[in-house]
Design an enzyme around this catalytic site. Structure first.
Site, PDB file in Angstrom:
ATOM      1  CB  CYS A   2       0.693   0.331  -1.612  1.00 53.26           C
ATOM      2  SG  CYS A   2       2.087  -0.914  -1.543  1.00 53.26           S
ATOM      3  CD  GLU A 103      -3.514  -1.112  -6.559  1.00 54.14           C
ATOM      4  OE1 GLU A 103      -4.749  -1.514  -6.463  1.00 54.14           O
ATOM      5  OE2 GLU A 103      -3.161  -0.399  -5.922  1.00 54.14           O
TER       6      GLU A 103
END
Length: 250
Positions: A2, A103
């Site tokens: 992340c 992402e």
């Protein structure tokens, strides 16, 4: 992984969800980057508190920060065994508020291949609480800096189409357990390190100009990208999770 996230809920909405006493004021940001200040919620003897900390964890025993890798995430499966995290998982757990995270997925073949960023958020539009760890680093000259990271776990079925990891997304009824470090036994808290259900999140492609996070060295802080807002705003009561035991954007 992340490496970018967004926090656009108002300070009052975040305070209502996490129930700390302070009344901080901070701007909305749609592209929070490593090494920048991030919001963090911790607990001291059952009382929650808000802090701004550096996103990039530094264990207290590190001597040369320039030679130490940038730790923005930690794999939940190794928190109790890796020296960098052993103390923090027992004594310094925290929650990082976020409205979405990003992402990247490789798409296309050959010369046409590219990395497409996706915005991932809760399907119900609420703010989420990401499991984290924090540490106060004291430099050789006596200066102090609070640092934090986000804990990750294996991807759920929905997320696996993009990446094999995802942040640990806590439900509001799990906040106290994650933050409770009174007896220094991380076992119960570690039971929360698991992916959320597939139907909790939704994903959509976003602006391909979103810069990818650096993985090896600390990047220079980047400004938030105003062209990347997380969808339409929801009502204040819904986004803060007021009156709903499930509250949180993811």
């Amino acid at each position: 992984m992340c490496g970018r996230f967004a926090l656009t809920a108002s300070p009052d909405q975040i305070r209502a969800l996490f129930q700390y006493e302070q009344q901080p004021n901070f701007p909305p940001r749609t592209n929070v980057s490593p090494t920048e200040p991030i919001a963090m919620v911790a607990s001291d003897r059952g009382t929650r508190s808000f802090r701004l900390v550096r996103w990039g964890f530094i264990p207290s025993w590190v001597k040369d920060t320039k030679a130490f890798p940038l730790l923005i995430n930690a794999r939940g499966e190794t928190l109790a065994t890796k020296p960098a995290f052993r103390n923090a998982i027992r004594r310094r757990r925290c929650i990082v508020p976020a409205d979405a995270f990003y992402e990247w997925k490789r798409e296309g073949e050959g010369r046409a291949a590219h990395k497409q960023p996706y915005l991932i958020r809760r399907r119900d539009g609420r703010t989420m609480g990401l499991a984290g760890l924090w540490e106060t680093y004291v430099s050789p000259d006596g200066g102090e800096i609070d640092t934090a990271l986000i804990v990750t776990t294996g991807a759920n079925g929905a997320m696996a189409a993009i990446h094999d990891r995802m942040p640990v997304i806590l439900k509001p009824e799990q906040f106290d357990l994650w933050l409770d470090c009174a007896n220094e036994d991380p076992g119960p808290a570690l039971q929360l390190v698991r992916p959320c259900a597939d139907d909790v999140i939704e994903m959509e492609p976003c602006d391909p100009r979103l810069p990818q996070p650096e993985r090896r060295a600390a990047p220079a802080p980047r400004p938030s990208s105003p062209e990347l807002p997380p969808r339409e705003p929801v009502s204040a009561s819904r986004k803060a999770g007021v009156g709903d035991a499930q509250g949180s954007l993811f």
